[in-house]
Motif scaffolding. Structure first.
Motif, PDB file in Angstrom:
ATOM      1  N   GLN A   3       0.813  -1.220   0.000  1.00 28.07           N
ATOM      2  CA  GLN A   3       0.000   0.000   0.000  1.00 28.07           C
ATOM      3  C   GLN A   3       0.852   1.278   0.000  1.00 28.07           C
ATOM      4  O   GLN A   3       0.521   2.219  -0.745  1.00 28.07           O
ATOM      5  CB  GLN A   3      -0.951  -0.013   1.194  1.00 28.07           C
ATOM      6  CG  GLN A   3      -2.012   1.085   1.108  1.00 28.07           C
ATOM      7  CD  GLN A   3      -3.031   0.987   2.216  1.00 28.07           C
ATOM      8  OE1 GLN A   3      -2.689   0.762   3.370  1.00 28.07           O
ATOM      9  NE2 GLN A   3      -4.304   1.144   1.866  1.00 28.07           N
ATOM     10  N   PRO A   4       1.923   1.371   0.832  1.00 23.92           N
ATOM     11  CA  PRO A   4       2.754   2.578   0.774  1.00 23.92           C
ATOM     12  C   PRO A   4       3.323   2.841  -0.620  1.00 23.92           C
ATOM     13  O   PRO A   4       3.340   3.986  -1.084  1.00 23.92           O
ATOM     14  CB  PRO A   4       3.864   2.282   1.781  1.00 23.92           C
ATOM     15  CG  PRO A   4       3.257   1.317   2.735  1.00 23.92           C
ATOM     16  CD  PRO A   4       2.356   0.465   1.894  1.00 23.92           C
ATOM     17  N   LYS A   5       3.759   1.780  -1.295  1.00 21.47           N
ATOM     18  CA  LYS A   5       4.326   1.956  -2.636  1.00 21.47           C
ATOM     19  C   LYS A   5       3.243   2.359  -3.630  1.00 21.47           C
ATOM     20  O   LYS A   5       3.474   3.150  -4.550  1.00 21.47           O
ATOM     21  CB  LYS A   5       5.045   0.679  -3.082  1.00 21.47           C
ATOM     22  CG  LYS A   5       6.339   0.415  -2.332  1.00 21.47           C
ATOM     23  CD  LYS A   5       7.113  -0.713  -2.964  1.00 21.47           C
ATOM     24  CE  LYS A   5       8.425  -0.957  -2.242  1.00 21.47           C
ATOM     25  NZ  LYS A   5       9.324   0.210  -2.283  1.00 21.47           N
ATOM     26  N   LEU A  10       0.759   6.523  -6.874  1.00 18.47           N
ATOM     27  CA  LEU A  10      -0.416   7.340  -7.174  1.00 18.47           C
ATOM     28  C   LEU A  10      -0.082   8.823  -7.065  1.00 18.47           C
ATOM     29  O   LEU A  10      -0.494   9.628  -7.917  1.00 18.47           O
ATOM     30  CB  LEU A  10      -1.553   6.976  -6.212  1.00 18.47           C
ATOM     31  CG  LEU A  10      -2.860   7.763  -6.377  1.00 18.47           C
ATOM     32  CD1 LEU A  10      -3.440   7.575  -7.777  1.00 18.47           C
ATOM     33  CD2 LEU A  10      -3.877   7.339  -5.305  1.00 18.47           C
ATOM     34  N   MET A  11       0.678   9.191  -6.041  1.00 18.67           N
ATOM     35  CA  MET A  11       1.046  10.598  -5.862  1.00 18.67           C
ATOM     36  C   MET A  11       1.917  11.081  -7.015  1.00 18.67           C
ATOM     37  O   MET A  11       1.757  12.204  -7.499  1.00 18.67           O
ATOM     38  CB  MET A  11       1.768  10.798  -4.522  1.00 18.67           C
ATOM     39  CG  MET A  11       0.883  10.529  -3.320  1.00 18.67           C
ATOM     40  SD  MET A  11       1.629  11.034  -1.764  1.00 18.67           S
ATOM     41  CE  MET A  11       1.262  12.781  -1.784  1.00 18.67           C
ATOM     42  N   GLU A  18       7.310  15.443  -5.295  1.00 15.64           N
ATOM     43  CA  GLU A  18       8.168  15.759  -4.155  1.00 15.64           C
ATOM     44  C   GLU A  18       7.646  15.118  -2.875  1.00 15.64           C
ATOM     45  O   GLU A  18       8.406  14.531  -2.104  1.00 15.64           O
ATOM     46  CB  GLU A  18       8.274  17.286  -3.985  1.00 15.64           C
ATOM     47  CG  GLU A  18       8.737  18.025  -5.227  1.00 15.64           C
ATOM     48  CD  GLU A  18      10.045  17.506  -5.781  1.00 15.64           C
ATOM     49  OE1 GLU A  18      10.927  17.143  -4.986  1.00 15.64           O
ATOM     50  OE2 GLU A  18      10.184  17.445  -7.017  1.00 15.64           O
ATOM     51  N   THR A  19       6.337  15.207  -2.634  1.00 15.63           N
ATOM     52  CA  THR A  19       5.753  14.642  -1.417  1.00 15.63           C
ATOM     53  C   THR A  19       5.788  13.117  -1.437  1.00 15.63           C
ATOM     54  O   THR A  19       5.847  12.484  -0.385  1.00 15.63           O
ATOM     55  CB  THR A  19       4.303  15.130  -1.247  1.00 15.63           C
ATOM     56  OG1 THR A  19       4.306  16.560  -1.242  1.00 15.63           O
ATOM     57  CG2 THR A  19       3.692  14.643   0.057  1.00 15.63           C
ATOM     58  N   SER A  20       5.771  12.509  -2.625  1.00 18.12           N
ATOM     59  CA  SER A  20       5.804  11.045  -2.709  1.00 18.12           C
ATOM     60  C   SER A  20       7.059  10.474  -2.063  1.00 18.12           C
ATOM     61  O   SER A  20       7.056   9.336  -1.594  1.00 18.12           O
ATOM     62  CB  SER A  20       5.706  10.592  -4.168  1.00 18.12           C
ATOM     63  OG  SER A  20       6.906  10.888  -4.882  1.00 18.12           O
ATOM     64  N   VAL A  23       6.093  10.806   1.952  1.00 22.21           N
ATOM     65  CA  VAL A  23       4.698  10.755   2.389  1.00 22.21           C
ATOM     66  C   VAL A  23       4.516   9.879   3.630  1.00 22.21           C
ATOM     67  O   VAL A  23       3.697  10.184   4.508  1.00 22.21           O
ATOM     68  CB  VAL A  23       3.777  10.280   1.241  1.00 22.21           C
ATOM     69  CG1 VAL A  23       4.100   8.854   0.815  1.00 22.21           C
ATOM     70  CG2 VAL A  23       2.310  10.416   1.645  1.00 22.21           C
ATOM     71  N   MET A  24       5.291   8.800   3.750  1.00 20.45           N
ATOM     72  CA  MET A  24       5.151   7.927   4.918  1.00 20.45           C
ATOM     73  C   MET A  24       5.583   8.639   6.198  1.00 20.45           C
ATOM     74  O   MET A  24       4.985   8.419   7.262  1.00 20.45           O
ATOM     75  CB  MET A  24       5.941   6.630   4.713  1.00 20.45           C
ATOM     76  CG  MET A  24       5.428   5.768   3.561  1.00 20.45           C
ATOM     77  SD  MET A  24       3.620   5.512   3.601  1.00 20.45           S
ATOM     78  CE  MET A  24       3.423   4.708   5.183  1.00 20.45           C
ATOM     79  N   ASP A  25       6.599   9.479   6.102  1.00 21.11           N
ATOM     80  CA  ASP A  25       7.014  10.267   7.272  1.00 21.11           C
ATOM     81  C   ASP A  25       5.902  11.220   7.695  1.00 21.11           C
ATOM     82  O   ASP A  25       5.651  11.412   8.888  1.00 21.11           O
ATOM     83  CB  ASP A  25       8.281  11.073   6.953  1.00 21.11           C
ATOM     84  CG  ASP A  25       9.496  10.179   6.767  1.00 21.11           C
ATOM     85  OD1 ASP A  25       9.489   9.066   7.334  1.00 21.11           O
ATOM     86  OD2 ASP A  25      10.434  10.591   6.061  1.00 21.11           O
TER      87      ASP A  25
END
Length: 254
Positions: A3-5, A10-11, A18-20, A23-25
């Motif tokens: 899911q994180p990947k 998707l982002m 940049e946020t991709s 994003v997990m942080d």
């Protein structure tokens, strides 16, 4: 795919590149703080904006081709008595750039002309302007080889696209008639389209001696001095006053 990947992919597809990367942080931080959906969405958008602005800043700094990174904060007005702190602040607010004014920074070698020009250029870049720095020698070479050299064409295209062009060491070298003529045509193109900062150890009244052609000199002066602020920088050379020798730093007066 986890899911994180999938979220990162998707982002990226939505151009939140940049946020991709982090994003997990952002998600982990939001979970720890138990923030609202609105606050979380705000932090995502703010992060993307900040990262994009930083990337654009880095791109514009690279595009500018400054020979060194010298900020206005590092410009020591106590060493340059001919320029007050108030005047420096007036230059740094860049109202003159908004009004497409030119600046001519005059003074002997080593008094901070190039430092001030670069500092103003970096300030302009931080506000979103396109800036390019070029020495007079490199500019003349680019103009003379524009038709045959890709590098020169690219450089001159950037100059014509810029909001602020810094030409360093104007009149440091004498020009022949052809060089003076192609320089005039560039100045004519830039007139009323962009601001120019010129650094020179020669006052405008002396430029004719080096340009050679009185008519071209008059035409260049007419365009550069139409809207201009001339800043005189005097005093001893910073480099000589604070030179470092094999015996350590010493004043030129020692």
């Amino acid at each position: 795919m986890s899911q994180p990947k999938e979220l990162q992919a998707l982002m990226r597809s939505l151009r939140f590149v940049e946020t991709s990367h982090n994003v997990m942080d952002i998600i982990n931080q939001a979970e720890k703080q138990d923030v609202s959906y609105t606050q979380f969405l705000w932090s995502v958008m703010l992060n993307e904006q900040k990262q994009r602005e930083q990337k654009q800043m880095e791109k514009r700094l690279k595009w500018a081709t400054f020979p060194s990174h010298k900020t206005l904060q590092e410009f020591d007005v106590t060493e340059q008595q001919s320029l007050s702190k108030k005047q420096l602040n007036q230059l740094s607010d860049l109202n003159w750039l908004e009004q497409i004014y030119n600046l001519v920074l005059l003074g002997p070698p080593g008094v901070g002309k190039t430092h001030l020009a670069i500092g103003l250029g970096i300030q302009a870049i931080s506000l979103g302007y396109k800036v390019i720095f070029i020495s007079m020698g490199d500019l003349v070479h680019a103009l003379k080889t524009e038709e045959i050299a890709t590098k020169s064409r690219v450089r001159l295209k950037r100059i014509r696209d810029a909001d602020l062009i810094i030409i360093d060491d104007l009149m440091f070298m004498a020009m022949d008639q052809q060089e003076a003529n192609i320089f005039f045509h560039l100045i004519n193109e830039l007139h009323d389209q962009a601001s120019i900062i010129l650094t020179s150890n020669k006052a405008p009244k002396e430029w004719g001696e080096l340009l050679g052609d009185p008519a071209i000199t008059t035409a260049i002066l007419d365009r550069i001095l139409h809207r201009v602020e001339i800043v005189h920088l005097n005093g001893d050379s910073y480099r000589m006053k604070n030179r470092t020798t094999i015996f350590g730093q010493e004043s030129v007066s020692n």
